[in-house]
Design a protein around this motif. Structure first.
Motif, PDB file in Angstrom:
ATOM      1  N   TYR A  39       0.847  -1.187   0.000  1.00  0.00           N
ATOM      2  CA  TYR A  39       0.000   0.000   0.000  1.00  0.00           C
ATOM      3  C   TYR A  39       0.883   1.238   0.000  1.00  0.00           C
ATOM      4  O   TYR A  39       1.828   1.333   0.774  1.00  0.00           O
ATOM      5  N   ASP A  40       0.533   2.202  -0.851  1.00  0.00           N
ATOM      6  CA  ASP A  40       1.334   3.423  -0.923  1.00  0.00           C
ATOM      7  C   ASP A  40       0.978   4.358   0.230  1.00  0.00           C
ATOM      8  O   ASP A  40       0.023   4.138   0.977  1.00  0.00           O
ATOM      9  N   ALA A  41       1.749   5.412   0.378  1.00  0.00           N
ATOM     10  CA  ALA A  41       1.580   6.349   1.492  1.00  0.00           C
ATOM     11  C   ALA A  41       0.225   7.042   1.451  1.00  0.00           C
ATOM     12  O   ALA A  41      -0.377   7.291   2.497  1.00  0.00           O
ATOM     13  N   ALA A  42      -0.270   7.341   0.254  1.00  0.00           N
ATOM     14  CA  ALA A  42      -1.572   8.006   0.142  1.00  0.00           C
ATOM     15  C   ALA A  42      -2.690   7.100   0.649  1.00  0.00           C
ATOM     16  O   ALA A  42      -3.599   7.563   1.351  1.00  0.00           O
ATOM     17  N   GLU A  56      -5.085   7.832   3.910  1.00  0.00           N
ATOM     18  CA  GLU A  56      -6.546   7.797   3.788  1.00  0.00           C
ATOM     19  C   GLU A  56      -7.148   6.773   4.751  1.00  0.00           C
ATOM     20  O   GLU A  56      -8.179   7.023   5.367  1.00  0.00           O
ATOM     21  N   ALA A  57      -6.504   5.629   4.906  1.00  0.00           N
ATOM     22  CA  ALA A  57      -6.988   4.607   5.835  1.00  0.00           C
ATOM     23  C   ALA A  57      -6.942   5.119   7.276  1.00  0.00           C
ATOM     24  O   ALA A  57      -7.880   4.894   8.047  1.00  0.00           O
ATOM     25  N   ALA A  76     -14.378  -1.086  11.670  1.00  0.00           N
ATOM     26  CA  ALA A  76     -15.326  -0.686  10.630  1.00  0.00           C
ATOM     27  C   ALA A  76     -14.599  -0.085   9.434  1.00  0.00           C
ATOM     28  O   ALA A  76     -14.956  -0.339   8.281  1.00  0.00           O
ATOM     29  N   ALA A  77     -13.563   0.704   9.705  1.00  0.00           N
ATOM     30  CA  ALA A  77     -12.776   1.290   8.619  1.00  0.00           C
ATOM     31  C   ALA A  77     -12.056   0.200   7.835  1.00  0.00           C
ATOM     32  O   ALA A  77     -11.996   0.250   6.601  1.00  0.00           O
ATOM     33  N   ALA A  78     -11.536  -0.792   8.533  1.00  0.00           N
ATOM     34  CA  ALA A  78     -10.838  -1.895   7.859  1.00  0.00           C
ATOM     35  C   ALA A  78     -11.792  -2.680   6.975  1.00  0.00           C
ATOM     36  O   ALA A  78     -11.448  -3.060   5.854  1.00  0.00           O
ATOM     37  N   ARG A  79     -12.996  -2.905   7.466  1.00  0.00           N
ATOM     38  CA  ARG A  79     -13.993  -3.607   6.652  1.00  0.00           C
ATOM     39  C   ARG A  79     -14.365  -2.794   5.420  1.00  0.00           C
ATOM     40  O   ARG A  79     -14.535  -3.347   4.339  1.00  0.00           O
ATOM     41  N   ALA A  80     -14.496  -1.484   5.592  1.00  0.00           N
ATOM     42  CA  ALA A  80     -14.858  -0.616   4.463  1.00  0.00           C
ATOM     43  C   ALA A  80     -13.760  -0.630   3.395  1.00  0.00           C
ATOM     44  O   ALA A  80     -14.059  -0.551   2.200  1.00  0.00           O
ATOM     45  N   LEU A  81     -12.515  -0.730   3.822  1.00  0.00           N
ATOM     46  CA  LEU A  81     -11.389  -0.732   2.889  1.00  0.00           C
ATOM     47  C   LEU A  81     -11.001  -2.145   2.449  1.00  0.00           C
ATOM     48  O   LEU A  81     -10.106  -2.305   1.617  1.00  0.00           O
ATOM     49  N   ASN A  82     -11.640  -3.134   3.051  1.00  0.00           N
ATOM     50  CA  ASN A  82     -11.372  -4.537   2.723  1.00  0.00           C
ATOM     51  C   ASN A  82      -9.907  -4.927   2.993  1.00  0.00           C
ATOM     52  O   ASN A  82      -9.256  -5.551   2.171  1.00  0.00           O
ATOM     53  N   ILE A  83      -9.417  -4.478   4.158  1.00  0.00           N
ATOM     54  CA  ILE A  83      -8.070  -4.863   4.594  1.00  0.00           C
ATOM     55  C   ILE A  83      -8.145  -5.348   6.033  1.00  0.00           C
ATOM     56  O   ILE A  83      -9.146  -5.140   6.730  1.00  0.00           O
ATOM     57  N   ASP A  84      -7.086  -5.988   6.486  1.00  0.00           N
ATOM     58  CA  ASP A  84      -7.037  -6.515   7.833  1.00  0.00           C
ATOM     59  C   ASP A  84      -6.914  -5.370   8.840  1.00  0.00           C
ATOM     60  O   ASP A  84      -6.129  -4.431   8.646  1.00  0.00           O
TER      61      ASP A  84
END
Length: 101
Positions: free
Chosen positions: A12-15, A19-20, A32-40
């Motif tokens: 994943y890049d710095a941008a 944003e995450a 919830a943020a991790a689920r929205a971004l589909n990452i662990d």
């Protein structure tokens, strides 16, 4: 010569990281943020830890910084609760007193 197989772990890049972290701070929870971004979620927690400034070397100052960070987090949570309570009260007030034409 054989080339090493490509890494299966996404980079994943710095941008994206920024944003995450912004989304995690503004959302109701990091999970919830991790689920929205589909990452662990562990990845976001690691990015949050890395983004924090290091603790001072002096143990008393380090303890004070930890206490201040905990108090800051608690106060931010209280503020969010109060904002939601005010919004809910205003919404209920509008429903109970409809505007007259």
């Amino acid at each position: 010569m054989e080339k090493a197989p490509p890494s299966k772990r996404p980079r994943y890049d710095a941008a994206f990281r920024a944003e995450a972290l912004r989304l995690a701070s503004e959302s109701r929870s990091t999970l919830a943020a991790a689920r929205a971004l589909n990452i662990d979620a562990k990845r976001i927690y690691a990015w949050q830890k890395a983004a924090q400034p290091p603790l001072p070397a002096d143990p008393t100052e380090a303890a004070e910084v930890r206490a201040l960070r905990a108090a800051n987090k608690r106060l931010a949570q209280e503020l969010e609760i109060l904002k939601k309570a005010i919004a809910s009260a205003c919404f209920k007030r509008r429903l109970s007193h409809p505007p007259t034409p």
